[in-house]
Design a protein around this motif. Structure first.
Motif, PDB file in Angstrom:
ATOM      1  N   ALA A   1      29.186 -27.807  16.862  1.00  0.00           N
ATOM      2  CA  ALA A   1      28.644 -26.257  17.313  1.00  0.00           C
ATOM      3  C   ALA A   1      27.585 -25.654  16.587  1.00  0.00           C
ATOM      4  O   ALA A   1      27.715 -25.810  15.182  1.00  0.00           O
ATOM      5  N   LYS A   2      27.068 -24.320  16.621  1.00  0.00           N
ATOM      6  CA  LYS A   2      26.038 -24.181  16.027  1.00  0.00           C
ATOM      7  C   LYS A   2      26.906 -22.838  14.855  1.00  0.00           C
ATOM      8  O   LYS A   2      27.713 -21.789  15.084  1.00  0.00           O
ATOM      9  N   GLY A   3      26.963 -23.180  13.117  1.00  0.00           N
ATOM     10  CA  GLY A   3      27.844 -22.148  12.455  1.00  0.00           C
ATOM     11  C   GLY A   3      26.585 -20.527  12.352  1.00  0.00           C
ATOM     12  O   GLY A   3      25.193 -20.912  12.629  1.00  0.00           O
ATOM     13  N   ASN A   4      26.675 -19.936  11.501  1.00  0.00           N
ATOM     14  CA  ASN A   4      26.002 -18.501  10.977  1.00  0.00           C
ATOM     15  C   ASN A   4      25.251 -19.323   9.701  1.00  0.00           C
ATOM     16  O   ASN A   4      24.351 -18.030   9.399  1.00  0.00           O
ATOM     17  N   HIS A   5      25.477 -20.380   9.281  1.00  0.00           N
ATOM     18  CA  HIS A   5      24.695 -20.632   8.323  1.00  0.00           C
ATOM     19  C   HIS A   5      23.181 -22.462   8.423  1.00  0.00           C
ATOM     20  O   HIS A   5      22.479 -22.144   7.523  1.00  0.00           O
ATOM     21  N   ASP A   6      23.814 -22.237   9.916  1.00  0.00           N
ATOM     22  CA  ASP A   6      22.430 -23.594  10.242  1.00  0.00           C
ATOM     23  C   ASP A   6      20.688 -22.911  10.004  1.00  0.00           C
ATOM     24  O   ASP A   6      20.635 -24.122  10.724  1.00  0.00           O
TER      25      ASP A   6
ATOM     26  N   ASP B   1      44.063 -27.303  31.572  1.00  0.00           N
ATOM     27  CA  ASP B   1      43.724 -27.135  30.961  1.00  0.00           C
ATOM     28  C   ASP B   1      42.659 -26.919  30.375  1.00  0.00           C
ATOM     29  O   ASP B   1      41.729 -27.466  29.801  1.00  0.00           O
ATOM     30  N   VAL B   2      42.060 -25.699  29.065  1.00  0.00           N
ATOM     31  CA  VAL B   2      40.934 -26.054  28.938  1.00  0.00           C
ATOM     32  C   VAL B   2      41.477 -25.101  27.222  1.00  0.00           C
ATOM     33  O   VAL B   2      41.962 -24.126  26.735  1.00  0.00           O
ATOM     34  N   LEU B   3      40.859 -25.825  26.310  1.00  0.00           N
ATOM     35  CA  LEU B   3      40.522 -25.935  24.805  1.00  0.00           C
ATOM     36  C   LEU B   3      39.299 -25.002  24.757  1.00  0.00           C
ATOM     37  O   LEU B   3      37.945 -26.138  25.092  1.00  0.00           O
ATOM     38  N   ILE B   4      38.932 -24.445  23.707  1.00  0.00           N
ATOM     39  CA  ILE B   4      38.439 -23.168  23.425  1.00  0.00           C
ATOM     40  C   ILE B   4      38.066 -23.779  21.958  1.00  0.00           C
ATOM     41  O   ILE B   4      38.507 -23.820  20.955  1.00  0.00           O
ATOM     42  N   MET B   5      36.650 -24.072  21.114  1.00  0.00           N
ATOM     43  CA  MET B   5      36.280 -24.729  19.900  1.00  0.00           C
ATOM     44  C   MET B   5      35.594 -23.673  19.578  1.00  0.00           C
ATOM     45  O   MET B   5      34.316 -23.129  20.567  1.00  0.00           O
ATOM     46  N   GLY B   6      35.249 -22.896  18.520  1.00  0.00           N
ATOM     47  CA  GLY B   6      33.361 -22.643  17.965  1.00  0.00           C
ATOM     48  C   GLY B   6      33.502 -22.655  16.644  1.00  0.00           C
ATOM     49  O   GLY B   6      34.939 -22.322  16.486  1.00  0.00           O
ATOM     50  N   HIS B   7      32.325 -21.840  16.187  1.00  0.00           N
ATOM     51  CA  HIS B   7      32.366 -21.663  14.924  1.00  0.00           C
ATOM     52  C   HIS B   7      33.224 -20.545  13.990  1.00  0.00           C
ATOM     53  O   HIS B   7      34.362 -20.960  13.386  1.00  0.00           O
ATOM     54  N   ALA B   8      33.225 -19.282  15.223  1.00  0.00           N
ATOM     55  CA  ALA B   8      33.765 -18.607  14.734  1.00  0.00           C
ATOM     56  C   ALA B   8      34.889 -17.745  15.829  1.00  0.00           C
ATOM     57  O   ALA B   8      34.719 -17.563  16.785  1.00  0.00           O
ATOM     58  N   PRO B   9      36.167 -17.084  15.494  1.00  0.00           N
ATOM     59  CA  PRO B   9      37.325 -16.418  16.171  1.00  0.00           C
ATOM     60  C   PRO B   9      36.191 -15.793  16.901  1.00  0.00           C
ATOM     61  O   PRO B   9      35.925 -14.517  15.931  1.00  0.00           O
ATOM     62  N   ALA B  10      36.799 -15.232  18.137  1.00  0.00           N
ATOM     63  CA  ALA B  10      37.059 -13.928  18.749  1.00  0.00           C
ATOM     64  C   ALA B  10      36.991 -12.895  19.000  1.00  0.00           C
ATOM     65  O   ALA B  10      36.788 -11.391  18.393  1.00  0.00           O
ATOM     66  N   MET B  11      38.493 -13.330  17.517  1.00  0.00           N
ATOM     67  CA  MET B  11      39.365 -12.218  17.328  1.00  0.00           C
ATOM     68  C   MET B  11      40.294 -12.474  16.131  1.00  0.00           C
ATOM     69  O   MET B  11      40.254 -13.816  15.586  1.00  0.00           O
TER      70      MET B  11
ATOM     71  N   GLY C   1      36.555 -22.130  12.736  1.00  0.00           N
ATOM     72  CA  GLY C   1      36.271 -22.206  11.194  1.00  0.00           C
ATOM     73  C   GLY C   1      35.742 -21.226  10.232  1.00  0.00           C
ATOM     74  O   GLY C   1      36.099 -20.164  10.987  1.00  0.00           O
ATOM     75  N   HIS C   2      34.966 -21.004   9.740  1.00  0.00           N
ATOM     76  CA  HIS C   2      34.064 -19.682   9.406  1.00  0.00           C
ATOM     77  C   HIS C   2      35.078 -19.168   8.148  1.00  0.00           C
ATOM     78  O   HIS C   2      34.540 -18.282   7.607  1.00  0.00           O
ATOM     79  N   TRP C   3      35.689 -18.748   8.562  1.00  0.00           N
ATOM     80  CA  TRP C   3      36.692 -17.880   7.517  1.00  0.00           C
ATOM     81  C   TRP C   3      37.243 -18.709   6.326  1.00  0.00           C
ATOM     82  O   TRP C   3      37.897 -18.143   5.110  1.00  0.00           O
ATOM     83  N   HIS C   4      36.981 -19.893   6.675  1.00  0.00           N
ATOM     84  CA  HIS C   4      37.776 -20.641   5.022  1.00  0.00           C
ATOM     85  C   HIS C   4      38.927 -20.821   4.594  1.00  0.00           C
ATOM     86  O   HIS C   4      39.147 -20.314   3.263  1.00  0.00           O
TER      87      HIS C   4
END
Length: 363
Positions: A112-117, A216-226, A285-288
């Motif tokens: 996934a693309k992160g905000n530091h990349d 069934d669906v697993l969602i992944m991403g750098h930052a959570p939506a909420m 991830g993102h929030w450490h």
């Protein structure tokens, strides 16, 4: 069967990960889908004993070695591969090293693309924002080889990836989906500070959900939506993204409205009445930190940062201060094996290093 035994990793790490592998192997053998996951490696050339450094790349190699010791199906990196705090040629070198490690393995991978990349952390220190990457850099060096894998994921125009495995659909979002332009020689958005999905990517997400069928669906991403408090986790369209996931679980049809913003506005239509699956979780991830919470029935699961965050550094999170993370000890790194069992309908998260040993959820 053990693979990749020619990979060289630190002796102390090999001992620690061997112990972890021996413990977790019987727990995940026979599962429907096993993912080796790390996030936020924040790799850079400058070594620090307290905060980030080239050990970010070491953690990728160590994940590679561990995946060869276990019945892992896919390797995953959830973004911030690099810290983005060095001149562009150095950051690009570090970025390519990480991708080459994933591409060299026998297992398929998703990144996934992160905000530091996009190297904006370095550019922030320059008056003209020099040294920032255009999005084509990540597209060319990460998404293109990822898409080219035999049996690998599809990758959309906006960086959303999809693969199917054992009646599970895994969708990885691009939460740094930011339309970039240079205005007067300066970038219009600082991607490091702008977590977002465009309306067009949400439509791509809708299309992937509509064709999930019985999966069934697993969602992944750098930052959570909420966030845990119920507020959007993205600067743009986090709430709308979350509402699409809710609509999928409820098997609704309709339209989502994003407003009039020239870059992030628009509408998208959905019809989930032909699907029977459910959202397993949204892993980010993102929030450490580590957290698990539900918003309107959607389970958000946050994974801890792989990169070293020493206790006395000013930017270290409270969660990582409690770990008192030290270089060349098991607390230096953090990683996970995510194991899905479609018969028991469970998601298990097994952690090593500065991570919880086990988190188990039903869906």
């Amino acid at each position: 069967m053990r693979l990749h035994q020619n990979i060289t990793i630190r002796r102390s790490v090999r001992a620690d990960l061997t112990q972890f592998a021996d413990w977790v192997r019987p727990k995940i053998t026979g599962a429907s889908l096993n993912l080796a996951v790390i996030t936020d490696t924040h790799d850079r050339t400058q070594l620090s004993r307290t905060f980030y450094g080239p050990n970010g790349f070491w953690h990728v190699q160590e994940q590679h070695w561990l995946a060869g010791e276990l019945p892992i199906d896919w390797r995953v990196h959830l973004g911030d591969l690099v810290d983005g705090s060095e001149p562009s040629f150095l950051t690009l070198w570090r970025l390519r090293n990480i991708v080459n490690d994933y591409a060299a393995g026998a297992l398929p991978y998703v990144i996934a693309k992160g905000n530091h990349d996009d190297n904006d952390k370095y550019a922030e220190r320059n008056r003209r924002f020099a040294g920032s990457f255009h999005p084509w850099v990540f597209n060319e060096h990460v998404f293109r080889p990822m898409k080219a894998q035999v049996g690998g994921p599809s990758v959309s125009r906006h960086g959303l990836s999809v693969f199917d495995w054992a009646n599970i659909r895994v969708i990885t979002l691009n939460t740094s989906d930011v339309p970039v332009r240079w205005v007067g020689g300066r970038k219009n958005y600082d991607v490091k500070k702008t977590l977002a999905v465009t309306a067009a990517q949400v439509q791509e997400l809708i299309d992937a959900l509509q064709t999930a069928g019985t999966r069934d669906v697993l969602i992944m991403g750098h930052a959570p939506a909420m966030t845990r408090s119920g507020k959007p986790g993205l600067r743009f369209n986090g709430r709308q993204l979350h509402e699409v996931l809710r609509a999928f679980n409820a098997k609704l049809s309709g339209r989502v409205v994003f407003g009039q913003h020239p870059d992030f506005g628009g509408t998208a239509t959905f019809d989930f009445r032909g699907t029977t699956g459910t959202i397993i979780a949204y892993v980010a991830g993102h929030w450490h930190t580590e957290e698990d919470f539900r918003i309107n029935g959607i389970h958000y699961s946050l994974l801890n940062v792989s990169a070293l965050m020493g206790r006395n550094h000013g930017l270290t999170t409270r969660y990582n201060r409690k770990w008192n993370r030290l270089i060349n000890t098991p607390t230096e790194y953090a990683g996970y094996v995510l194991s899905l069992d479609t018969q028991r309908r469970t998601l298990a998260e097994y952690g090593y290093g500065a991570a919880s040993a086990q988190r188990l959820f039903t869906y």
